[in-house]
Structures are given as structure tokens and as C-alpha cells.
Design a protein around this motif. Sequence first.
Motif, PDB file in Angstrom:
ATOM      1  N   LEU A  55       0.830  -1.196   0.000  1.00 25.09           N
ATOM      2  CA  LEU A  55       0.000   0.000   0.000  1.00 25.09           C
ATOM      3  C   LEU A  55       0.866   1.247   0.000  1.00 25.09           C
ATOM      4  O   LEU A  55       1.853   1.333   0.730  1.00 25.09           O
ATOM      5  CB  LEU A  55      -0.916   0.031   1.232  1.00 25.09           C
ATOM      6  N   LEU A  56       0.468   2.217  -0.820  1.00 27.69           N
ATOM      7  CA  LEU A  56       1.038   3.564  -0.769  1.00 27.69           C
ATOM      8  C   LEU A  56      -0.112   4.502  -0.457  1.00 27.69           C
ATOM      9  O   LEU A  56      -1.058   4.622  -1.247  1.00 27.69           O
ATOM     10  CB  LEU A  56       1.683   3.928  -2.109  1.00 27.69           C
ATOM     11  N   LEU A  57      -0.065   5.127   0.710  1.00 29.62           N
ATOM     12  CA  LEU A  57      -1.136   6.001   1.185  1.00 29.62           C
ATOM     13  C   LEU A  57      -0.622   7.435   1.139  1.00 29.62           C
ATOM     14  O   LEU A  57       0.382   7.758   1.771  1.00 29.62           O
ATOM     15  CB  LEU A  57      -1.540   5.626   2.615  1.00 29.62           C
ATOM     16  N   VAL A  58      -1.315   8.297   0.405  1.00 34.38           N
ATOM     17  CA  VAL A  58      -0.869   9.680   0.228  1.00 34.38           C
ATOM     18  C   VAL A  58      -1.982  10.613   0.692  1.00 34.38           C
ATOM     19  O   VAL A  58      -3.084  10.616   0.114  1.00 34.38           O
ATOM     20  CB  VAL A  58      -0.500   9.972  -1.237  1.00 34.38           C
ATOM     21  N   ALA A  59      -1.704  11.406   1.724  1.00 36.74           N
ATOM     22  CA  ALA A  59      -2.733  12.240   2.346  1.00 36.74           C
ATOM     23  C   ALA A  59      -2.308  13.693   2.401  1.00 36.74           C
ATOM     24  O   ALA A  59      -1.134  14.007   2.641  1.00 36.74           O
ATOM     25  CB  ALA A  59      -3.031  11.753   3.770  1.00 36.74           C
ATOM     26  N   GLY A  60      -3.266  14.596   2.208  1.00 38.19           N
ATOM     27  CA  GLY A  60      -3.055  16.021   2.407  1.00 38.19           C
ATOM     28  C   GLY A  60      -4.066  16.560   3.395  1.00 38.19           C
ATOM     29  O   GLY A  60      -5.270  16.363   3.231  1.00 38.19           O
ATOM     30  N   GLY A  61      -3.611  17.203   4.475  1.00 33.39           N
ATOM     31  CA  GLY A  61      -4.512  17.798   5.457  1.00 33.39           C
ATOM     32  C   GLY A  61      -5.442  16.778   6.084  1.00 33.39           C
ATOM     33  O   GLY A  61      -5.024  15.666   6.432  1.00 33.39           O
ATOM     34  N   VAL A  62      -6.735  17.145   6.211  1.00 33.13           N
ATOM     35  CA  VAL A  62      -7.690  16.213   6.815  1.00 33.13           C
ATOM     36  C   VAL A  62      -8.043  15.075   5.876  1.00 33.13           C
ATOM     37  O   VAL A  62      -8.839  14.204   6.229  1.00 33.13           O
ATOM     38  CB  VAL A  62      -8.974  16.933   7.299  1.00 33.13           C
ATOM     39  N   GLY A  63      -7.438  15.048   4.694  1.00 34.96           N
ATOM     40  CA  GLY A  63      -7.540  13.874   3.843  1.00 34.96           C
ATOM     41  C   GLY A  63      -6.912  12.645   4.475  1.00 34.96           C
ATOM     42  O   GLY A  63      -7.057  11.534   3.966  1.00 34.96           O
ATOM     43  N   ILE A  64      -6.250  12.818   5.608  1.00 34.74           N
ATOM     44  CA  ILE A  64      -5.688  11.686   6.336  1.00 34.74           C
ATOM     45  C   ILE A  64      -6.770  10.766   6.877  1.00 34.74           C
ATOM     46  O   ILE A  64      -6.522   9.567   7.095  1.00 34.74           O
ATOM     47  CB  ILE A  64      -4.790  12.186   7.506  1.00 34.74           C
ATOM     48  N   ASN A  65      -7.981  11.258   7.117  1.00 36.45           N
ATOM     49  CA  ASN A  65      -8.992  10.469   7.830  1.00 36.45           C
ATOM     50  C   ASN A  65      -9.215   9.072   7.254  1.00 36.45           C
ATOM     51  O   ASN A  65      -9.061   8.074   7.961  1.00 36.45           O
ATOM     52  CB  ASN A  65     -10.308  11.235   7.920  1.00 36.45           C
ATOM     53  N   PRO A  66      -9.607   8.929   5.976  1.00 36.86           N
ATOM     54  CA  PRO A  66      -9.839   7.573   5.475  1.00 36.86           C
ATOM     55  C   PRO A  66      -8.556   6.758   5.376  1.00 36.86           C
ATOM     56  O   PRO A  66      -8.589   5.529   5.527  1.00 36.86           O
ATOM     57  CB  PRO A  66     -10.463   7.807   4.092  1.00 36.86           C
ATOM     58  N   LEU A  67      -7.423   7.418   5.143  1.00 33.54           N
ATOM     59  CA  LEU A  67      -6.165   6.698   5.042  1.00 33.54           C
ATOM     60  C   LEU A  67      -5.691   6.214   6.406  1.00 33.54           C
ATOM     61  O   LEU A  67      -5.077   5.154   6.523  1.00 33.54           O
ATOM     62  CB  LEU A  67      -5.103   7.581   4.387  1.00 33.54           C
ATOM     63  N   TYR A  68      -5.993   6.988   7.443  1.00 35.52           N
ATOM     64  CA  TYR A  68      -5.694   6.544   8.802  1.00 35.52           C
ATOM     65  C   TYR A  68      -6.537   5.318   9.142  1.00 35.52           C
ATOM     66  O   TYR A  68      -6.044   4.365   9.766  1.00 35.52           O
ATOM     67  CB  TYR A  68      -5.964   7.678   9.773  1.00 35.52           C
ATOM     68  N   SER A  69      -7.805   5.315   8.716  1.00 33.76           N
ATOM     69  CA  SER A  69      -8.654   4.138   8.908  1.00 33.76           C
ATOM     70  C   SER A  69      -8.041   2.925   8.214  1.00 33.76           C
ATOM     71  O   SER A  69      -8.004   1.821   8.773  1.00 33.76           O
ATOM     72  CB  SER A  69     -10.058   4.418   8.359  1.00 33.76           C
ATOM     73  N   ILE A  70      -7.551   3.122   6.980  1.00 33.49           N
ATOM     74  CA  ILE A  70      -6.919   2.023   6.242  1.00 33.49           C
ATOM     75  C   ILE A  70      -5.641   1.569   6.934  1.00 33.49           C
ATOM     76  O   ILE A  70      -5.362   0.364   7.040  1.00 33.49           O
ATOM     77  CB  ILE A  70      -6.647   2.453   4.785  1.00 33.49           C
ATOM     78  N   LEU A  71      -4.852   2.516   7.443  1.00 30.79           N
ATOM     79  CA  LEU A  71      -3.624   2.156   8.151  1.00 30.79           C
ATOM     80  C   LEU A  71      -3.934   1.372   9.426  1.00 30.79           C
ATOM     81  O   LEU A  71      -3.266   0.370   9.734  1.00 30.79           O
ATOM     82  CB  LEU A  71      -2.823   3.412   8.484  1.00 30.79           C
ATOM     83  N   LEU A  72      -4.947   1.801  10.168  1.00 30.72           N
ATOM     84  CA  LEU A  72      -5.337   1.061  11.372  1.00 30.72           C
ATOM     85  C   LEU A  72      -5.836  -0.331  11.025  1.00 30.72           C
ATOM     86  O   LEU A  72      -5.553  -1.303  11.737  1.00 30.72           O
ATOM     87  CB  LEU A  72      -6.430   1.835  12.122  1.00 30.72           C
ATOM     88  N   HIS A  73      -6.595  -0.431   9.938  1.00 33.16           N
ATOM     89  CA  HIS A  73      -7.087  -1.745   9.507  1.00 33.16           C
ATOM     90  C   HIS A  73      -5.909  -2.637   9.109  1.00 33.16           C
ATOM     91  O   HIS A  73      -5.898  -3.843   9.415  1.00 33.16           O
ATOM     92  CB  HIS A  73      -8.053  -1.570   8.337  1.00 33.16           C
ATOM     93  N   THR A  74      -4.926  -2.049   8.431  1.00 32.87           N
ATOM     94  CA  THR A  74      -3.728  -2.803   8.063  1.00 32.87           C
ATOM     95  C   THR A  74      -3.012  -3.320   9.304  1.00 32.87           C
ATOM     96  O   THR A  74      -2.550  -4.471   9.346  1.00 32.87           O
ATOM     97  CB  THR A  74      -2.785  -1.910   7.243  1.00 32.87           C
ATOM     98  N   THR A  75      -2.938  -2.471  10.337  1.00 27.35           N
ATOM     99  CA  THR A  75      -2.313  -2.894  11.595  1.00 27.35           C
ATOM    100  C   THR A  75      -3.084  -4.046  12.218  1.00 27.35           C
ATOM    101  O   THR A  75      -2.487  -5.022  12.704  1.00 27.35           O
ATOM    102  CB  THR A  75      -2.244  -1.705  12.569  1.00 27.35           C
TER     103      THR A  75
END
Length: 320
Positions: free
Chosen positions: A178-198
Amino acid sequence: MRQRGSALVVMSVPCFLSSAARSLSIQSPTAGLFCCRLLGSSSGSRRSMSSKRQMDHLERTANNSRHNALYPAEVSGILNESETVKRLRLAVHPDFSFKAGQWVDFFIPGVETVGGFSMCSSPGLLQREGIVELAVKYAKHPPAHWVHTTCKVGSRVAMRVGGDFFFNPSPSDPSVDLLLVAGGVGINPLYSILLHTTDLLRLNQASGGRDYNIGSAHLCYSAKNTQELLFQNSIIEACREFPDKLSCDFHVTQESTDVDPHLQPFLSRGRITEEELRAHMDPQRTLCFLCGPPPMIEAFSKTLTDLGLPGDRILFEKWW
């Protein structure tokens, strides 16, 4: 049909929720929760639209997939994630479910405008505690303004899950990076994906390799300053828990002061670069999720395409 379905939601749901909230106000967070089914679930596509005028959430997502079920939720906690962002913890109905990366239509009794907020928690937290979390940045837009000025512990709302931007592998699916690229509050869904990955890494570890085996996940996250880097501590903790699988690079574009020592190994000044994307991209293995302002998404989509990543491996969500 999609237009008619959206119109039905806008016209009927706020009145329905006002009476529902009154009937639920004397009950416990888990007692008497209801589920309402609505017409108008739309077919899936990427979120992509003109920004010539400010469209509301329902207009922007008219072509996205949606669940039919509308569930009530009660605010069980409010945290100041940053000076401009509040994180809500919401107790939800036992039947509520979502995939990492999805958002909710957010209905507030007495507020006509429907909000649209991405989950910033994992499906695993929902399974363990019956809780979902939303991080909402301050704005004058009525739903966000309500979160920052009126919402309190015990407030009742309702939510419906939607979105085609998610990561939900089955144990038998092939491993990806996975390559997750976020800008500002665009982190929200990517943080969810990162937590799910964990969570997936922990499950695979506990099962001796029988659950889904992810290759790796790298997060590129850009914000104005370190104060606006949401979830930074837990992101670093996840990377340190699985150093051979998870990594991150924080970028700040307007930082003028020294940063905390624990951030320094992960921090760069300036924007996310093509070189960084190239270093964490394999055209055969990488699945890229992008979320942030439209110009950023468009620029990085082109960069990744130029680097050889197939278009069907570049998934994006634009926010306004």
C-alpha cells in the motif's frame, strides 16, 4: 433514480430524525436503537466532480455506492485532535458496519444540511467496542459547525455508510503493497486504512500466517505544520510495532519552529516529492490510495501514472 433517491433523503430524513432523537433521548446508548431503510442506493464510481460551485455532500457523492440502512448513533466522547479538529467517538447500532476508508452521510436533528465525514477508526474498533470515530475540521458548513459549537456527549445523530474508496482484503487475496498519500484532513480515510492494516498484521501474526498477509504500507502525509499532523503519535507507534511492514513520512509546508524530537526521524520540510513516491511504488505490487484537495490528487495521479503505476491501482477521494 439516483436524483430522486437523494431528494427523498434531503426532504424526509431531518424531520424523521427530529422525532427519533426525542424518542431516544431518555434511553441508554445501546437501548432502543433503530434502523431505517431508504430508497436510492446508487451505483459505484470514483468521486470526481467540478468545483466551479460549492456542491453539498449529497450532490458530490450522488454516483457513489451507499448502504440502504440509516442507523442512529450517540456521541460518547469528544477529543480535541488539534486546534481546528475535533474527534467524535460514536456508539452505534450492532448492525452498523463499514469498510476501512469509507465515509458516512451524517444527519443531525434540526440541521437541514447533511454532512459527509470519513471514518478515522478501524472496523476492528467497531467490532471490539461498538464505536466509530470521525475527525471533523472546523468550518462554517452547518454539520461541521454543529460538531464544533453544539455537539456534546449524549448528542444523537444518524449515519449511513457510503463510498467506493476502501481497503477490505479477504484472507485469500494476493498480497499487495500500500502507498497512502494524504493532504490535510484527507488523512482520515487513510488513517482508517492504516489502522485496519495494523489489525490485519496482528491477526496474521496471531494465526500463524493464515490470515491476510499484506506486503507493506507506506504513508506520505502532508500538512501545514506539525500541529495539523493528525494522529501522529499513533501512526508512529504503528510503524514502530511493525517496522518491517509499516513506514511513514510526514511533510510540513509552513513550519517555522523546531519540532519535537520524536517526530524528527519521520519529518521532512516541504511537499511530498516525486522521488518519495517512486521509492515506494512497484507497478506490479503497489495499490495507491490518495486523499486530499483536488489539485493535489490530480497532480499525484498524473505523477504516479507517469511512473508506470496502472490507473486501476490509483484510487482517490477528493475533499473540499
